[in-house]
Write a protein that holds these residues in place. Structure first.
Motif, mmCIF file in Angstrom:
data_model
loop_
_atom_site.group_PDB
_atom_site.id
_atom_site.type_symbol
_atom_site.label_atom_id
_atom_site.label_comp_id
_atom_site.label_asym_id
_atom_site.label_seq_id
_atom_site.Cartn_x
_atom_site.Cartn_y
_atom_site.Cartn_z
ATOM 1 N N GLN A 11 0.820 -1.208 0.000
ATOM 2 C CA GLN A 11 0.000 0.000 0.000
ATOM 3 C C GLN A 11 0.857 1.261 0.000
ATOM 4 O OE1 GLN A 11 -3.119 -0.113 2.983
ATOM 5 N NE2 GLN A 11 -3.178 -2.346 2.905
ATOM 6 N N SER A 12 1.994 1.225 0.668
ATOM 7 C CA SER A 12 2.857 2.403 0.732
ATOM 8 C C SER A 12 3.518 2.711 -0.605
ATOM 9 C CB SER A 12 3.934 2.206 1.802
ATOM 10 O OG SER A 12 4.744 1.077 1.494
ATOM 11 N N LYS A 13 3.552 1.718 -1.525
ATOM 12 C CA LYS A 13 4.205 1.908 -2.822
ATOM 13 C C LYS A 13 3.217 2.045 -3.972
ATOM 14 C CE LYS A 13 8.428 1.512 -1.237
ATOM 15 N NZ LYS A 13 9.395 2.640 -1.273
ATOM 16 N N ILE A 14 1.922 2.055 -3.676
ATOM 17 C CA ILE A 14 0.939 2.084 -4.751
ATOM 18 C C ILE A 14 1.045 3.376 -5.567
ATOM 19 C CG2 ILE A 14 -0.869 3.077 -3.282
ATOM 20 C CD1 ILE A 14 -1.334 0.542 -6.164
ATOM 21 N N SER A 15 1.458 4.483 -4.923
ATOM 22 C CA SER A 15 1.577 5.749 -5.656
ATOM 23 C C SER A 15 2.724 5.730 -6.653
ATOM 24 C CB SER A 15 1.758 6.913 -4.684
ATOM 25 O OG SER A 15 2.928 6.742 -3.902
ATOM 26 N N ASP A 16 3.628 4.759 -6.533
ATOM 27 C CA ASP A 16 4.704 4.630 -7.520
ATOM 28 C C ASP A 16 4.207 3.961 -8.794
ATOM 29 O OD1 ASP A 16 6.431 5.737 -5.692
ATOM 30 O OD2 ASP A 16 7.119 3.786 -4.924
ATOM 31 N N HIS A 17 3.004 3.393 -8.754
ATOM 32 C CA HIS A 17 2.468 2.671 -9.910
ATOM 33 C C HIS A 17 1.235 3.357 -10.498
ATOM 34 C CE1 HIS A 17 5.025 -0.908 -9.144
ATOM 35 N NE2 HIS A 17 4.914 -0.517 -7.880
ATOM 36 N N LEU A 18 0.387 3.934 -9.655
ATOM 37 C CA LEU A 18 -0.834 4.574 -10.161
ATOM 38 C C LEU A 18 -1.363 5.572 -9.144
ATOM 39 C CD1 LEU A 18 -3.398 3.165 -8.472
ATOM 40 C CD2 LEU A 18 -2.926 1.296 -10.036
ATOM 41 N N HIS B 94 -22.454 11.390 -6.256
ATOM 42 C CA HIS B 94 -22.167 10.986 -7.634
ATOM 43 C C HIS B 94 -20.693 11.292 -7.864
ATOM 44 C CE1 HIS B 94 -26.463 10.638 -8.386
ATOM 45 N NE2 HIS B 94 -26.629 11.876 -7.972
ATOM 46 N N ALA B 95 -19.919 10.297 -8.278
ATOM 47 C CA ALA B 95 -18.474 10.477 -8.398
ATOM 48 C C ALA B 95 -17.958 9.980 -9.735
ATOM 49 C CB ALA B 95 -17.752 9.746 -7.261
ATOM 50 N N VAL B 96 -17.044 10.750 -10.305
ATOM 51 C CA VAL B 96 -16.255 10.317 -11.448
ATOM 52 C C VAL B 96 -14.911 9.850 -10.905
ATOM 53 C CG1 VAL B 96 -15.159 10.995 -13.608
ATOM 54 C CG2 VAL B 96 -17.379 11.954 -12.985
ATOM 55 N N ILE B 97 -14.564 8.594 -11.147
ATOM 56 C CA ILE B 97 -13.322 8.021 -10.633
ATOM 57 C C ILE B 97 -12.465 7.577 -11.809
ATOM 58 C CG2 ILE B 97 -12.314 6.200 -9.203
ATOM 59 C CD1 ILE B 97 -14.834 6.169 -7.556
ATOM 60 N N ARG B 98 -11.187 7.982 -11.777
ATOM 61 C CA ARG B 98 -10.282 7.711 -12.895
ATOM 62 C C ARG B 98 -8.956 7.170 -12.356
ATOM 63 N NH1 ARG B 98 -8.805 13.002 -15.149
ATOM 64 N NH2 ARG B 98 -6.943 12.774 -13.872
ATOM 65 N N LEU B 99 -8.372 6.235 -13.072
ATOM 66 C CA LEU B 99 -7.050 5.709 -12.723
ATOM 67 C C LEU B 99 -5.998 6.337 -13.630
ATOM 68 C CD1 LEU B 99 -7.339 1.878 -11.986
ATOM 69 C CD2 LEU B 99 -7.008 3.774 -10.391
ATOM 70 N N ASP B 100 -4.950 6.903 -13.026
ATOM 71 C CA ASP B 100 -3.844 7.499 -13.764
ATOM 72 C C ASP B 100 -2.559 6.765 -13.430
ATOM 73 O OD1 ASP B 100 -5.584 9.464 -14.751
ATOM 74 O OD2 ASP B 100 -5.230 10.732 -12.986
#
Length: 476
Positions: free
Chosen positions: A226-233, A252-258
């Motif tokens: 979990q601590s390294k997830i920001s290194d991937h997305l 109502h939410a717009v959710i996007r993966l970057d």
């Protein structure tokens, strides 16, 4: 001093009689158009777009050359009508100011749309990123009357029955969507009013725990910590709150993966739309916020309701799919101008219990406000500020929130619009600005309100004509 002739006396009496026959608005209109600064005041109101409740400021702004001290620009309201300048109130609520809420909705549309299609510093490649439109609802706090579809009964009960308070547990009537009974509890005594307002007070934390749970699910699926997830997305979102007829907030939410660098980088190949949907569903089912036991309110645990909608967002040209980029942006923009007032409440803060008694709201909404006021006096609940947010039924979050890297900001959109409209933008690096401003009033008189409303209507009509012309040219 010349003597007053009988004709002049009769004319004055006739004029006074005619004035007495006029309405207050008509008399104020005569006063307004005879003011020497009326043409300039009219220009100010046009510049605000016919704002229904403008703010008036008095002061000056001087821009100096930092090296020489020479005055480059100077503006002072001393030459304005009444020595003041009208600016927009910028209220997002349609019930308070239609022109400003329309402008705010337009900004919201572009803010959400740019996060789906690109633009406004967001690359167009985001259209290839996994994107979902999610609706999270509040749980049930007790059965309420609901609008009927196709003439079906509201809550049919074959065997009838009553609750412990002697009220029917079902309803055989068919309610229209505008029926005042829709959203009202079948039994107010059975309804969990404390749970309702306390959920609102914790809705922001519940959303935060949901987003953290989504990240945990994605990290587990990708085989990273979990601590390294920001290194991937990165998880980006924009959400808007809406009040249901029963007075409960849902999101109502717009959710996007970057990718790790935000919208400028793609997510890893294993981070698919299907994986994001599974993560959202798992997080919505598991996210929980618990309150410690308190003698006077008991113990409460808050979670999302069972109604969860998750839809992949398709490209705008996919006509066979209703959840498209344009449709989602328009949907979110529509609700950002709404408030509790549209669900039968009030937009004004409540100052005393008497205010709740006198408000023209339903019995159900009044009970929710009263619950906020009563719980707000408890020392252990003081951090929730329930009395300050009694008019919103305990919900103290913003109507629209977004993650930092989702897209542009309202401030950037307003700056671009000001530059487009010809506002002076200082590009000289070595300048000093001295500004002195103070608030001197707000709102309109009766005649001013009528004129401002006419200006707002004219501008709205002009926008419709321009839109029709653009669409006509597009079809040709």
């Amino acid at each position: 001093m010349p003597a007053i002739t009988p004709e002049a006396r009769r004319f004055a009496l006739y004029r006074a009689k005619r004035l007495r026959l006029l309405s207050d608005t008509e008399r104020d209109l005569i006063r307004l158009v005879n003011e020497p600064g009326f043409p300039r005041w009219l220009e100010q109101i046009k510049a605000t777009g016919g704002c229904a409740h403008p703010v008036y400021l008095s002061g000056r702004t001087t821009t100096l050359d930092a090296a020489t001290g020479a005055v480059l620009r100077h503006y002072d309201t001393a030459t304005e009508p009444g020595g003041r300048l009208a600016i927009r109130c910028r209220n997002r609520r349609e019930s308070r100011c239609t022109p400003c809420s329309r402008l705010h909705s337009g900004d919201t549309f572009h803010l959400v749309r740019s996060g789906l299609l690109g633009g406004k510093s967001v690359p167009a490649t985001v259209t290839a990123h996994p994107r979902l439109f999610v609706t999270l609802t509040a749980p049930s706090f007790g059965p309420v009357h609901r609008a009927s579809e196709g003439g079906k009964p509201c809550r049919p009960r074959r065997d009838g029955g009553t609750c412990e308070h002697g009220r029917p547990v079902g309803c055989g009537l068919a309610h229209a969507t505008d029926d005042p009974a829709v959203g009202q509890p079948l039994c107010p005594d059975c309804y969990d009013y404390p749970g309702h307002v306390l959920l609102h007070a914790h809705a922001g934390e519940l959303w935060n725990r949901t987003t953290r749970a989504i990240r945990r699910h994605l990290a587990g699926a990708g085989g990273v910590t979990q601590s390294k997830i920001s290194d991937h997305l990165r998880l980006s979102f924009a959400k808007v709150a809406e009040y249901q007829r029963r007075g409960a907030v849902h999101f109502h939410a717009v959710i996007r993966l970057d990718g790790p660098d935000g919208p400028t980088s793609p997510p890893p190949g294993w981070a698919t739309t299907e994986l994001l949907e599974a993560a959202v569903r798992s997080a919505a089912a598991s996210a929980v916020v618990s309150m410690p036991y308190m003698p006077r309110v008991g113990e409460h645990t808050f979670h999302w309701g069972g109604q969860l909608d998750v839809h992949p967002i398709r490209r705008a040209f996919a006509d066979d799919h209703p959840v498209t980029d344009q449709a989602v942006a328009a949907y979110v923009a529509k609700y950002v101008s709404k408030s509790i007032g549209d669900a039968g409440g009030t937009d004004h803060p409540i100052k005393s219990p008497d205010d709740i008694t006198l408000l023209p709201v339903s019995v159900h909404v009044r009970a929710l406000m009263g619950t906020c006021w009563r719980l707000g006096r408890l020392p252990e609940l003081e951090p929730l500020r329930l009395r300050a947010w009694a008019h919103t039924l305990g919900y103290r979050g913003h109507i629209l929130t977004k993650s930092r890297r989702y897209s542009t900001t309202y401030g950037e959109l307003r700056a671009v619009r000001a530059a487009h409209q010809g506002a002076v933008v200082d590009t000289t690096p070595a300048t000093v600005t001295d500004s002195r401003w103070r608030y001197v009033g707000s709102g309109h008189t009766l005649a001013e309100s009528e004129i401002a409303a006419g200006i707002a209507d004219d501008l709205a009509t002009l926008r419709e004509i321009r839109r029709d012309l653009r669409e006509g040219r597009g079809r040709e």
